[in-house]
Design a protein around this motif. Structure first.
Motif, PDB file in Angstrom:
ATOM      1  N   HIS A  37       0.820  -1.211   0.000  1.00 53.85           N
ATOM      2  CA  HIS A  37       0.000   0.000   0.000  1.00 53.85           C
ATOM      3  C   HIS A  37       0.855   1.263   0.000  1.00 53.85           C
ATOM      4  O   HIS A  37       0.468   2.290  -0.571  1.00 53.85           O
ATOM      5  N   TRP A  38       2.049   1.165   0.616  1.00 54.64           N
ATOM      6  CA  TRP A  38       2.908   2.346   0.716  1.00 54.64           C
ATOM      7  C   TRP A  38       3.557   2.720  -0.613  1.00 54.64           C
ATOM      8  O   TRP A  38       4.097   3.818  -0.750  1.00 54.64           O
ATOM      9  N   LEU A  39       3.486   1.837  -1.604  1.00 53.11           N
ATOM     10  CA  LEU A  39       3.942   2.200  -2.943  1.00 53.11           C
ATOM     11  C   LEU A  39       3.133   3.374  -3.483  1.00 53.11           C
ATOM     12  O   LEU A  39       3.634   4.168  -4.297  1.00 53.11           O
ATOM     13  N   PHE A  40       1.896   3.485  -3.052  1.00 52.53           N
ATOM     14  CA  PHE A  40       1.009   4.556  -3.497  1.00 52.53           C
ATOM     15  C   PHE A  40       0.854   5.652  -2.447  1.00 52.53           C
ATOM     16  O   PHE A  40       0.729   6.831  -2.782  1.00 52.53           O
ATOM     17  N   LEU A  41       0.885   5.265  -1.179  1.00 48.38           N
ATOM     18  CA  LEU A  41       0.698   6.253  -0.110  1.00 48.38           C
ATOM     19  C   LEU A  41       1.829   7.279  -0.063  1.00 48.38           C
ATOM     20  O   LEU A  41       1.611   8.419   0.372  1.00 48.38           O
ATOM     21  N   ILE A  42       3.033   6.893  -0.515  1.00 49.49           N
ATOM     22  CA  ILE A  42       4.153   7.850  -0.477  1.00 49.49           C
ATOM     23  C   ILE A  42       3.921   9.037  -1.409  1.00 49.49           C
ATOM     24  O   ILE A  42       4.597  10.058  -1.301  1.00 49.49           O
TER      25      ILE A  42
END
Length: 519
Positions: free
Chosen positions: A173-178
């Motif tokens: 999910h953090w691939l996009f949240l960053i």
């Protein structure tokens, strides 16, 4: 032609304009980085969302198709919204879509958000290169192009390490949240500091909707055919059909655009031979740049067994060298003929690609170091001078359309280059493996050493091996055949990159900035 794209730069560019431009570069970096960080973590996303393996590639394909459709629309959208509001709107949509991707609970939901993310991200890249020639006077353009260029080619280099670290440390999910907090910050800074101009709704009345639809059909068909060609074959119905549709729709779009007073994309820029030469160089750079960034992870993951983080650490060499050589490229670009620098850059880049054609199954960081150094040193010379050749002599009102086409060429080059690479790997591995078996069965100790087999296994041997030896050698032969196929792919893109130099003499001399300032 609308006046929306008139140059706004003062004689001495203020810190306010630089702040707005840096914000634009940050947004562009995020859009390019997004493709790479997701690529490294596709298996993790597949497992988490229970996606069929044969559908996994659509997570990337959906983004890339939407991006390719959006890139040539940058000129129209700039005239409609203004450079400032186009960037703020596009980046806002990109952040919104990134949040949607992170919250996706199914394959279909994720692909839908990736389409929106790709379309919004696609306008960010050409907008930045347009801004170089619209916001800044001649003497500042080399520095601005360097900042944009460094970030544009650094993102694919650091993408694997960022994606691998995020996935292993946190979750996919953090691939996009960053993207969310930096995206909001960049949009606010750009909205505050970029030059203001009112939205020109009259552009909507002049919009040729049919041309827009046909262009989208043509580019989508081309991307789909390139995606299917390596696995299904270039003459399969799944490839021939979309290619035929691309040719038909593309021909119709070109004819209609040439007759329209207000085309969706101004193709008259191709009348300028410097622009044509710059686009050819951009196209070939896409083949070499995207191809090398694709081939290295393939080799390191499937041959050497490295994880995403280890792959990223290995590929970081290119980015470091690129940053070191960027000031040198800026200094030379101000003083030397852009044609000469382009030729030098592509010659060095082709050399760096060619140096990777000698890998064996045990090649790793040390063997990849110097090829990466050569390519990293060459990249800025393959980007700065061709950008000036293509855009530096055009009037400001033509630059947004021209920048969209110029950047589209690089993306199409990357798509075609990856399709070519996959075709070589898929079609050449088996015959190369057969040839390795023939050499081993004839007692060739050099071949045994290449695949990593003990020499005594083949010394004095003739004919077929028994079942036990065959079982021992088979995985070594398959790996070695894949390496040789990858080496042939490196050679193919090296030759194509070297051939780009042939178009350089056809361009007119682009005056160095030091001569411009003395006039």
């Amino acid at each position: 032609m609308s006046k929306s794209s008139e140059a706004v730069h003062p004689e001495g560019t203020s810190a306010v304009v630089w702040a707005g431009f840096i914000a634009m570069c940050a947004g562009m970096f995020m859009a390019i980085l997004d493709v790479q960080v997701v690529a490294t973590s596709l298996p993790t996303i597949q497992s988490a969302l229970d996606i069929d393996p044969d559908q996994m590639s659509w997570i990337q394909t959906a983004y890339l198709i939407a991006e390719v459709v959006a890139i040539p629309l940058t000129g129209f959208l700039t005239r409609l919204l203004s450079m400032r509001w186009l960037f703020v709107t596009a980046l806002g949509l990109f952040v919104f879509a990134s949040a949607g991707c992170a919250s996706s609970g199914s394959f279909g939901e994720l692909v839908a958000w990736r389409v929106l993310q790709g379309f919004s991200g696609g306008t960010l890249i050409p907008s930045v290169f347009s801004a170089v020639f619209i916001l800044f006077p001649e003497r500042r353009q080399a520095v601005a192009t360097t900042i944009a260029g460094v970030l544009a080619v650094l993102a694919p280099t650091v993408g694997p390490i960022v994606g691998g670290w995020l996935t292993e440390t946190y979750s996919w999910h953090w691939l996009f949240l960053i993207n969310i907090l930096p995206g909001i910050a960049a949009a606010l800074v750009a909205g505050w500091f970029l030059p203001r101009r009112q939205v020109d709704f009259s552009e909507l009345r002049q919009l040729d909707v049919l041309s827009l639809v046909v262009m989208a059909i043509a580019l989508t068909s081309l991307e789909l055919s390139l995606k299917e060609a390596p696995t299904n074959g270039w003459i399969s119905p799944w490839v021939i059909g979309p290619l035929a549709l691309f040719l038909a729709a593309g021909s119709f779009f070109v004819r209609r655009s040439r007759r329209k007073r207000h085309p969706v994309v101004d193709l008259h820029n191709f009348r300028d031979r410097n622009f044509v030469a710059g686009c050819i160089l951009s196209f070939v750079l896409g083949i070499g740049l995207f191809g090398s960034v694709y081939l290295m992870p393939v080799f390191l993951a499937f041959i050497r067994g490295h994880n995403a983080l280890e792959i990223g650490m290995t590929m970081l060499v290119t980015g470091i060298v690129q940053l070191i050589t960027a000031p040198i490229a800026v200094a030379l670009e101000k003083r030397m003929d852009a044609r000469l620098l382009s030729a030098i850059g592509f010659a060095l880049f082709a050399l760096g690609l060619g140096m990777s054609t000698f890998q064996d199954p045990r090649s790793d960081y040390d063997a990849m170091f110097w090829p990466q150094v050569i390519r990293g040193a060459a990249i800025m010379f393959c980007l700065l001078p061709p950008t000036r050749l293509a855009l530096g002599t055009l009037p400001p009102e033509r630059i947004p359309d021209a920048s969209g086409l110029f950047n589209l060429m690089r993306n199409l080059g990357g798509a075609i280059g990856i399709a070519l690479i996959d075709t070589v790997i898929y079609t050449r591995s088996e015959p190369l493996g057969q040839r390795l078996w023939e050499r081993l069965q004839s007692g060739d100790t050099d071949t045994a050493a290449f695949i990593g087999a003990p020499a005594q296994t083949v010394i004095g041997h003739t004919g077929a091996f028994d079942a036990d030896v065959t079982a021992t050698l088979d995985p070594l032969v398959q790996t070695a055949a894949s390496v040789e196929a990858i080496n042939e792919a490196w050679l193919a893109i090296a030759i194509l990159t070297a051939c780009a130099i042939l178009c350089v003499p056809f361009a007119r001399k682009a005056m160095p900035q030091s001569e411009i300032q003395s006039i």
